[in-house]
Design an enzyme around this catalytic site. Structure first.
Site, PDB file in Angstrom:
ATOM      1  N   CYS A   1      -1.338   0.873  -3.502  1.00 13.11           N
ATOM      2  CA  CYS A   1      -2.586   0.684  -2.751  1.00 13.11           C
ATOM      3  C   CYS A   1      -3.466  -0.344  -3.453  1.00 13.11           C
ATOM      4  O   CYS A   1      -3.805  -0.175  -4.620  1.00 13.11           O
ATOM      5  CB  CYS A   1      -3.318   2.024  -2.647  1.00 13.11           C
ATOM      6  SG  CYS A   1      -4.932   1.880  -1.880  1.00 13.11           S
TER       7      CYS A   1
ATOM      8  N   CYS B   1      -6.569  -1.029  -2.823  1.00 11.13           N
ATOM      9  CA  CYS B   1      -7.991  -0.751  -2.619  1.00 11.13           C
ATOM     10  C   CYS B   1      -8.580   0.186  -3.669  1.00 11.13           C
ATOM     11  O   CYS B   1      -9.682   0.691  -3.505  1.00 11.13           O
ATOM     12  CB  CYS B   1      -8.204  -0.150  -1.233  1.00 11.13           C
ATOM     13  SG  CYS B   1      -7.458  -1.158   0.045  1.00 11.13           S
TER      14      CYS B   1
ATOM     15  N   CYS C   1       1.879   2.895  -0.882  1.00  5.73           N
ATOM     16  CA  CYS C   1       1.682   2.993   0.562  1.00  5.73           C
ATOM     17  C   CYS C   1       2.971   3.367   1.297  1.00  5.73           C
ATOM     18  O   CYS C   1       4.004   2.765   1.032  1.00  5.73           O
ATOM     19  CB  CYS C   1       1.169   1.648   1.058  1.00  5.73           C
ATOM     20  SG  CYS C   1       0.622   1.664   2.766  1.00  5.73           S
TER      21      CYS C   1
ATOM     22  N   CYS D   1       0.292   6.297   0.981  1.00  5.09           N
ATOM     23  CA  CYS D   1      -0.078   7.191  -0.117  1.00  5.09           C
ATOM     24  C   CYS D   1      -0.055   8.647   0.347  1.00  5.09           C
ATOM     25  O   CYS D   1       0.007   8.933   1.545  1.00  5.09           O
ATOM     26  CB  CYS D   1      -1.445   6.822  -0.658  1.00  5.09           C
ATOM     27  SG  CYS D   1      -2.790   7.114   0.515  1.00  5.09           S
TER      28      CYS D   1
ATOM     29  N   CYS E   1      -6.794   7.091   5.161  1.00  5.39           N
ATOM     30  CA  CYS E   1      -6.495   5.806   4.550  1.00  5.39           C
ATOM     31  C   CYS E   1      -7.774   5.207   3.989  1.00  5.39           C
ATOM     32  O   CYS E   1      -8.639   4.746   4.734  1.00  5.39           O
ATOM     33  CB  CYS E   1      -5.866   4.856   5.568  1.00  5.39           C
ATOM     34  SG  CYS E   1      -5.492   3.227   4.882  1.00  5.39           S
TER      35      CYS E   1
END
Length: 126
Positions: A63, A65, A82, A84, A93
């Site tokens: 991920c 982010c 991902c 996750c 998400c």
């Protein structure tokens, strides 16, 4: 990192391949989970690009982010790869890549093209 010994050309080819793979994965995943992309498609484009970069540098779509003390360790553990665990278990998400219908930012699209991802994420270089 996994791309440490790559030439620029090899890295570019690997990125293109990873970007195509993560775009195809994302389109399939929205379809399979009944989720949608954000109404602003630059959001999924940037996230997909980040996943592709991690696939090239870490060997896994970690991920993009979240902040990690040790990205390589996290990629091996797999919790944040991902899709996750929170996404798989609860359709949550954190990146706003896969949105449920009740999300304020949800669009109607379940498909994004490779060209859209490339153009909306600011090109190929990471």
């Amino acid at each position: 990192s996994k791309d440490a010994n790559m030439t620029d050309e090899e890295r570019e080819i690997a990125m293109e391949k990873a970007l195509k793979a993560m775009t195809a994965f994302s389109n399939k995943y929205t379809e399979n989970t009944g989720t949608f992309y954000c109404s602003d498609k630059s959001i999924p484009a940037v996230v997909i690009k980040g996943l592709a970069e991690h696939k090239v540098t870490l060997g896994a779509p970690l991920c993009p982010c979240r902040f990690y003390e040790d990205k390589e360790k996290e990629a091996k553990e797999g919790y944040w790869n991902c899709p996750c665990v929170p996404m798989r278990e609860r359709h949550e998400c954190h990146c706003m890549l896969f949105l449920t219908e009740d999300n304020d930012f949800v669009g109607e699209e379940t498909n994004i093209s490779y060209d859209e991802v490339k153009n909306l994420s600011g090109g190929m270089s990471g």
